[in-house]
Each structure stands twice: as structure tokens, then as C-alpha cells.
Design a protein around this motif. Structure first.
Motif, mmCIF file in Angstrom:
data_model
loop_
_atom_site.group_PDB
_atom_site.id
_atom_site.type_symbol
_atom_site.label_atom_id
_atom_site.label_comp_id
_atom_site.label_asym_id
_atom_site.label_seq_id
_atom_site.Cartn_x
_atom_site.Cartn_y
_atom_site.Cartn_z
ATOM 1 N N ARG A 17 -7.885 -76.927 91.524
ATOM 2 C CA ARG A 17 -7.089 -76.658 92.728
ATOM 3 C C ARG A 17 -8.041 -76.422 93.902
ATOM 4 O O ARG A 17 -8.914 -75.558 93.825
ATOM 5 C CB ARG A 17 -6.209 -75.431 92.511
ATOM 6 C CG ARG A 17 -5.188 -75.653 91.421
ATOM 7 C CD ARG A 17 -4.208 -74.500 91.278
ATOM 8 N NE ARG A 17 -4.796 -73.178 91.401
ATOM 9 C CZ ARG A 17 -4.982 -72.330 90.394
ATOM 10 N NH1 ARG A 17 -4.621 -72.678 89.181
ATOM 11 N NH2 ARG A 17 -5.505 -71.154 90.602
ATOM 12 N N VAL A 18 -7.836 -77.186 94.966
ATOM 13 C CA VAL A 18 -8.644 -77.058 96.178
ATOM 14 C C VAL A 18 -7.699 -76.629 97.288
ATOM 15 O O VAL A 18 -6.804 -77.377 97.676
ATOM 16 C CB VAL A 18 -9.354 -78.379 96.530
ATOM 17 C CG1 VAL A 18 -10.214 -78.202 97.765
ATOM 18 C CG2 VAL A 18 -10.184 -78.882 95.344
ATOM 19 N N HIS A 19 -7.904 -75.420 97.791
ATOM 20 C CA HIS A 19 -6.987 -74.852 98.776
ATOM 21 C C HIS A 19 -7.276 -75.345 100.195
ATOM 22 O O HIS A 19 -8.326 -75.933 100.481
ATOM 23 C CB HIS A 19 -7.037 -73.327 98.699
ATOM 24 C CG HIS A 19 -6.443 -72.794 97.429
ATOM 25 N ND1 HIS A 19 -5.118 -72.441 97.331
ATOM 26 C CD2 HIS A 19 -6.973 -72.597 96.194
ATOM 27 C CE1 HIS A 19 -4.861 -72.024 96.101
ATOM 28 N NE2 HIS A 19 -5.976 -72.121 95.386
ATOM 29 N N ASN A 20 -6.342 -75.071 101.087
ATOM 30 C CA ASN A 20 -6.371 -75.554 102.471
ATOM 31 C C ASN A 20 -7.709 -75.309 103.160
ATOM 32 O O ASN A 20 -8.295 -74.236 103.039
ATOM 33 C CB ASN A 20 -5.276 -74.875 103.293
ATOM 34 C CG ASN A 20 -3.887 -75.203 102.798
ATOM 35 O OD1 ASN A 20 -3.681 -76.123 102.017
ATOM 36 N ND2 ASN A 20 -2.912 -74.439 103.251
ATOM 37 N N GLY A 21 -8.151 -76.328 103.892
ATOM 38 C CA GLY A 21 -9.329 -76.199 104.739
ATOM 39 C C GLY A 21 -10.659 -76.238 104.018
ATOM 40 O O GLY A 21 -11.708 -76.090 104.652
ATOM 41 N N ALA A 22 -10.679 -76.454 102.720
ATOM 42 C CA ALA A 22 -11.941 -76.503 101.970
ATOM 43 C C ALA A 22 -12.679 -77.810 102.263
ATOM 44 O O ALA A 22 -12.073 -78.809 102.664
ATOM 45 C CB ALA A 22 -11.681 -76.359 100.485
ATOM 46 N N ARG A 23 -13.993 -77.791 102.060
ATOM 47 C CA ARG A 23 -14.850 -78.963 102.249
ATOM 48 C C ARG A 23 -15.717 -79.118 101.018
ATOM 49 O O ARG A 23 -16.382 -78.165 100.602
ATOM 50 C CB ARG A 23 -15.760 -78.807 103.471
ATOM 51 C CG ARG A 23 -15.013 -78.572 104.785
ATOM 52 C CD ARG A 23 -14.328 -79.853 105.237
ATOM 53 N NE ARG A 23 -13.622 -79.704 106.486
ATOM 54 C CZ ARG A 23 -12.316 -79.529 106.594
ATOM 55 N NH1 ARG A 23 -11.566 -79.423 105.533
ATOM 56 N NH2 ARG A 23 -11.742 -79.452 107.774
ATOM 57 N N ILE A 24 -15.733 -80.331 100.448
ATOM 58 C CA ILE A 24 -16.536 -80.612 99.263
ATOM 59 C C ILE A 24 -17.499 -81.735 99.603
ATOM 60 O O ILE A 24 -17.079 -82.840 99.962
ATOM 61 C CB ILE A 24 -15.641 -80.973 98.064
ATOM 62 C CG1 ILE A 24 -14.711 -79.793 97.770
ATOM 63 C CG2 ILE A 24 -16.500 -81.334 96.853
ATOM 64 C CD1 ILE A 24 -13.719 -80.031 96.681
ATOM 65 N N GLY A 25 -18.800 -81.449 99.503
ATOM 66 C CA GLY A 25 -19.841 -82.383 99.903
ATOM 67 C C GLY A 25 -19.989 -83.576 98.978
ATOM 68 O O GLY A 25 -19.579 -83.554 97.812
ATOM 69 N N ALA A 26 -20.614 -84.614 99.494
ATOM 70 C CA ALA A 26 -20.812 -85.876 98.777
ATOM 71 C C ALA A 26 -21.507 -85.654 97.440
ATOM 72 O O ALA A 26 -22.431 -84.847 97.329
ATOM 73 C CB ALA A 26 -21.628 -86.839 99.633
ATOM 74 N N GLY A 27 -21.045 -86.368 96.432
ATOM 75 C CA GLY A 27 -21.682 -86.345 95.128
ATOM 76 C C GLY A 27 -21.401 -85.121 94.287
ATOM 77 O O GLY A 27 -21.947 -84.992 93.189
ATOM 78 N N ALA A 28 -20.546 -84.224 94.752
ATOM 79 C CA ALA A 28 -20.245 -83.006 93.984
ATOM 80 C C ALA A 28 -19.512 -83.348 92.700
ATOM 81 O O ALA A 28 -18.726 -84.292 92.644
ATOM 82 C CB ALA A 28 -19.421 -82.044 94.828
ATOM 83 N N ARG A 29 -19.775 -82.556 91.667
ATOM 84 C CA ARG A 29 -19.100 -82.687 90.377
ATOM 85 C C ARG A 29 -18.438 -81.352 90.080
ATOM 86 O O ARG A 29 -19.098 -80.360 89.806
ATOM 87 C CB ARG A 29 -20.099 -83.033 89.258
ATOM 88 C CG ARG A 29 -20.775 -84.378 89.459
ATOM 89 C CD ARG A 29 -19.760 -85.509 89.278
ATOM 90 N NE ARG A 29 -20.313 -86.816 89.578
ATOM 91 C CZ ARG A 29 -20.082 -87.495 90.687
ATOM 92 N NH1 ARG A 29 -19.340 -86.988 91.641
ATOM 93 N NH2 ARG A 29 -20.581 -88.699 90.857
#
Length: 138
Positions: A86-98
Motif C-alpha cells: 500500500r502506497v499512501h497519498n503523495g508518496a514518491r518512489i525512486g527509479a529502480g526501487a524494489r
């Protein structure tokens, strides 16, 4: 670009996808992606997943089964979100993340490029720099 796409998976089963209207990404018919979200053409959204308004799913990213992505979320390129994450509002996940299975990424949290987040981890808003925020040596 075809509106419907079929593939045979590694188990020999035929899986079906439809192209999302905003970006052309491949979305399972049993997933729900808001029309205001953007899914890059080489991204996949699997069965049971949901993506909220104004969220962006980058090139080569894969949202596994039953993933929930809130509103205004950025999932950069080549990211994998494990099942039931679950990824909540406004989150940022960078390139290549696992990101592992059953992970919770809190509202406004930032994960750096190439982050590796183990199964069951809770990432809070303060997690912005270095892998040590995820219980992994920086």
C-alpha cells in the motif's frame, strides 16, 4: 496501439490486459486505475490493484497483485511494488526501487532510487535518505 493485449505467462496461462487511456500502460481487467492517473506504455498493473487520481506509474514499472496506490503518488521507472503493498497519498518512489510484499509506504514518504524494502516494512514520511531508514545498512 491495441486496446486489448494477451500474453502467455511462464505457467502457460493466457493473461489479459487492457491499455490505460492515459499513457497506454497494461492494466489487468480486474484492476482499477483512475482515468486521471498515468500509466506508462511499458508498465503493468496486475489483478486486484488500484491506482488513484493524479498518480503516475513510470516506464517498466510493475504493480503486483492487490497493490493499492493512493492519489498524487509517483512511482518512477523500473519499480516493482510487491503483492498487497500500500502506497499512501503523495508518496514518491525512486527509479529502480524494489518494494517487497505487504509493505506500507506512508503519506508523503520518499524512497530513493534503487531502494530495497523488505517484506512487511512500514515506511514513514521521514524516510527520505539512505537505506538505513528501511533497516538496511546505509
Amino acid at each position: 496501439m491495441a486496446a486489448k493485449v494477451e500474453f502467455e505467462n511462464d505457467d502457460g496461462q493466457v493473461v489479459h490486459y487492457v491499455r490505460h487511456v492515459n499513457g497506454g500502460g497494461l492494466v489487468s481487467p480486474s484492476a482499477r486505475v483512475h482515468e486521471g492517473a498515468s500509466v506508462a506504455p511499458t508498465a503493468y498493473v496486475e489483478a486486484g490493484a488500484r491506482v488513484g487520481d493524479r498518480s503516475r506509474i513510470g516506464e517498466g514499472s510493475w504493480l503486483d497483485h492487490d497493490v493499492l496506490v493512493g492519489e498524487d503518488v509517483l512511482v518512477d521507472r523500473n519499480v516493482h511494488l510487491g503483492p498487497r503493498t500500500r502506497v499512501h497519498n503523495g508518496a514518491r518512489i525512486g527509479a529502480g526501487a524494489r518494494i517487497g510484499s505487504d509493505v506500507v509506504v506512508g503519506s508523503g514518504a520518499r524512497l530513493p532510487a534503487d531502494a530495497i524494502v523488505p517484506d512487511g516494512t512500514v515506511v514513514r514520511r521521514g524516510a527520505r535518505s539512505g537505506r538505513s531508514d528501511f533497516g538496511i545498512a546505509a
